[in-house]
Design an enzyme around this catalytic site. Structure first.
Site, mmCIF file in Angstrom:
data_model
loop_
_atom_site.group_PDB
_atom_site.id
_atom_site.type_symbol
_atom_site.label_atom_id
_atom_site.label_comp_id
_atom_site.label_asym_id
_atom_site.label_seq_id
_atom_site.Cartn_x
_atom_site.Cartn_y
_atom_site.Cartn_z
ATOM 1 N N HIS A 98 0.909 -1.224 -0.122
ATOM 2 C CA HIS A 98 0.052 0.168 0.181
ATOM 3 C C HIS A 98 0.753 1.426 -0.042
ATOM 4 O O HIS A 98 1.131 1.959 0.821
ATOM 5 C CB HIS A 98 -0.874 0.130 1.150
ATOM 6 C CG HIS A 98 -2.073 -0.754 0.969
ATOM 7 N ND1 HIS A 98 -2.740 -1.467 2.026
ATOM 8 C CD2 HIS A 98 -2.601 -1.630 0.120
ATOM 9 C CE1 HIS A 98 -3.610 -2.400 1.704
ATOM 10 N NE2 HIS A 98 -3.727 -2.331 0.423
ATOM 11 N N HIS A 181 -10.100 -4.259 4.712
ATOM 12 C CA HIS A 181 -8.782 -4.431 4.166
ATOM 13 C C HIS A 181 -8.506 -5.940 3.621
ATOM 14 O O HIS A 181 -9.022 -6.781 4.267
ATOM 15 C CB HIS A 181 -7.805 -4.549 5.826
ATOM 16 C CG HIS A 181 -6.597 -4.306 5.516
ATOM 17 N ND1 HIS A 181 -5.426 -5.011 5.245
ATOM 18 C CD2 HIS A 181 -5.770 -2.986 5.351
ATOM 19 C CE1 HIS A 181 -4.523 -4.733 4.988
ATOM 20 N NE2 HIS A 181 -4.345 -3.381 5.305
ATOM 21 N N GLU A 183 -5.955 -7.852 3.732
ATOM 22 C CA GLU A 183 -5.282 -8.802 4.742
ATOM 23 C C GLU A 183 -6.517 -9.447 5.516
ATOM 24 O O GLU A 183 -6.683 -10.666 5.800
ATOM 25 C CB GLU A 183 -4.128 -8.147 5.851
ATOM 26 C CG GLU A 183 -3.881 -9.250 6.817
ATOM 27 C CD GLU A 183 -2.711 -8.776 7.629
ATOM 28 O OE1 GLU A 183 -2.846 -9.375 8.885
ATOM 29 O OE2 GLU A 183 -2.231 -7.802 7.559
ATOM 30 N N CYS A 251 2.647 -7.655 13.633
ATOM 31 C CA CYS A 251 4.077 -7.912 13.260
ATOM 32 C C CYS A 251 5.074 -7.043 13.776
ATOM 33 O O CYS A 251 4.663 -5.868 14.713
ATOM 34 C CB CYS A 251 4.137 -7.792 11.634
ATOM 35 S SG CYS A 251 4.439 -6.100 10.943
ATOM 36 N N SER A 279 -2.585 2.760 3.626
ATOM 37 C CA SER A 279 -1.551 2.031 4.398
ATOM 38 C C SER A 279 -2.041 1.940 6.016
ATOM 39 O O SER A 279 -1.836 2.913 6.718
ATOM 40 C CB SER A 279 -0.128 2.449 4.303
ATOM 41 O OG SER A 279 0.619 2.023 5.235
ATOM 42 N N SER A 280 -2.350 0.691 6.353
ATOM 43 C CA SER A 280 -2.927 0.609 7.762
ATOM 44 C C SER A 280 -1.904 1.002 8.791
ATOM 45 O O SER A 280 -2.155 1.824 9.741
ATOM 46 C CB SER A 280 -3.586 -0.825 8.264
ATOM 47 O OG SER A 280 -3.795 -0.842 9.321
ATOM 48 N N ASN A 281 -0.725 0.356 8.673
ATOM 49 C CA ASN A 281 0.357 0.842 9.651
ATOM 50 C C ASN A 281 0.794 2.228 9.415
ATOM 51 O O ASN A 281 1.178 2.622 10.695
ATOM 52 C CB ASN A 281 1.441 -0.122 9.289
ATOM 53 C CG ASN A 281 2.517 -0.107 8.163
ATOM 54 O OD1 ASN A 281 3.475 0.877 8.317
ATOM 55 N ND2 ASN A 281 2.092 -0.502 7.288
#
Length: 365
Positions: A98, A181, A183, A251, A279-281
């Protein structure tokens, strides 16, 4: 936490021109996460802003670790290797990672990004993104005779394996994550009849299952550590026999970047996070800084910096999500140097040494 001082430098005002599209805002709690769409072309670069009026040196607190993680590097390298060996076009289901710059670069080199496998001609090569896919997608690829190269992050694969294991023993599998999302969609697809998505502590507290004594939980790998803990606690209050993964699903890279930002946010007047809105993170890093009371914004690149953010900001925290290339951070620093004297101090939370082998389909002998 170590801090390394880099020398203050002075360069001509304005800085070098930056490449890439202007960023667009993502509302969050009534505050734009990014700058508003800019009325400038990428070639014009970011808007100029004056240095502090008293001529003092502005400081950048550079969070470390930052930028690309092992799973993202592996995914990007996978597409590059397939292009080098098989030539264009190479189809990629969804964005490989992403980040708009990574996707644009690979597209220019011959990658064709598609939303679903229906868009891929039968018999062609397709790369699965780092976020993983469900068994249903794998079955469709087999029916179409596609040559699959799987770039799923090994840490996402770990969650998929856990989902199958928990479902096989008869548990309801509660996945903590964000609806929509990629994932999350892939993990839910591992056991769709036994899985349920929970996003908040309130949803966890209200959850009904067939057998409260047989409930397990998993998490999306890119969530905020503190907020996820609150959801897990609510699940445990609701289901005292709750089981979980043997090790955290969030992670290492997500956790490390969050700890690094937490280490600089309270000392900064402003935090900038380089990353894309999907981008989730990266989004979690902005949220974390804001929860500590520091104004924070998500930018695709230096073109997204708005002049008003920098006024009065003597100390700027800077990080990047795990899918943002390192050079984008360097360009932000170069732009800030163009505004006047700048000192860069790196605050290192930890040093990452994790590396993942490429998929077997692209390994060299």
């Amino acid at each position: 936490m170590a801090a390394d001082d880099l020398p203050a430098t002075t360069t001509p005002a304005g800085g070098p021109p930056m490449n890439g599209p202007p960023t667009h805002g993502l509302p969050m709690d009534g505050v734009p996460m990014n700058g508003s769409p800019a009325d400038r072309s990428p070639a014009q670069g970011p808007p100029a802003n004056r240095p502090p009026a008293d001529g003092s040196v502005r400081t950048v607190l550079l969070a470390s670790p930052r930028s690309l993680c092992a799973g993202v590097e592996r995914a990007i390298e996978t597409v590059e290797r397939v292009l080098a060996v098989r030539g264009a076009p190479v189809y990629v289901r969804k964005q490989i990672v992403h980040n708009v710059h990574v996707v644009a670069d690979l597209r220019q080199r011959g990658a064709v990004f598609v939303e679903e496998l229906d868009e891929v001609p039968d018999g062609e090569t397709v790369v699965f993104s780092a976020h993983g896919v469900s068994p249903a997608v794998r079955a469709q690829a087999e029916r179409k005779g596609l040559r699959v190269v799987d770039a799923t992050c090994p840490l996402v694969t770990k969650v998929h394996v856990e989902a199958r294991r928990f479902a096989a023993r008869g548990d309801t599998v509660v996945l903590i994550g964000h609806a929509g999302h990629e994932e999350v969609e892939g993990t839910l697809g591992e056991a769709p009849r036994q899985s349920v998505l929970v996003q908040t502590p309130a949803e966890a507290a209200a959850l009904e299952v067939d057998d409260p004594a047989r409930v397990s939980y998993l998490t999306q790998t890119t969530l905020a550590v503190d907020e996820t803990s609150e959801v897990v606690e609510a699940l445990r209050d609701r289901f005292p026999a709750l089981s979980g993964p043997g090790s955290d699903d969030i992670c290492y890279a997500t956790t490390n970047r969050q700890h690094a930002v937490a280490g600089i946010a309270t000392a900064a007047d402003l935090v900038l996070v380089v990353g894309s809105v999907n981008s989730s993170n990266s989004v979690r890093l902005v949220e974390l800084a804001r929860r500590q009371g520091t104004p924070a914004y998500l930018i695709d690149d230096a073109c997204g910096i708005e002049p008003g953010w920098l006024r009065g900001a003597r100390v700027i925290g800077l990080s990047a999500g795990a899918s943002a290339p390192h050079h984008l951070v360097e360009e932000v620093i170069a732009f800030l140097r163009g505004l006047g004297p700048l000192r860069v101090r790196e605050h290192r939370h930890t040093t990452e040494t994790v590396r993942f082998a490429p998929p077997k389909e692209v390994r060299t002998p």
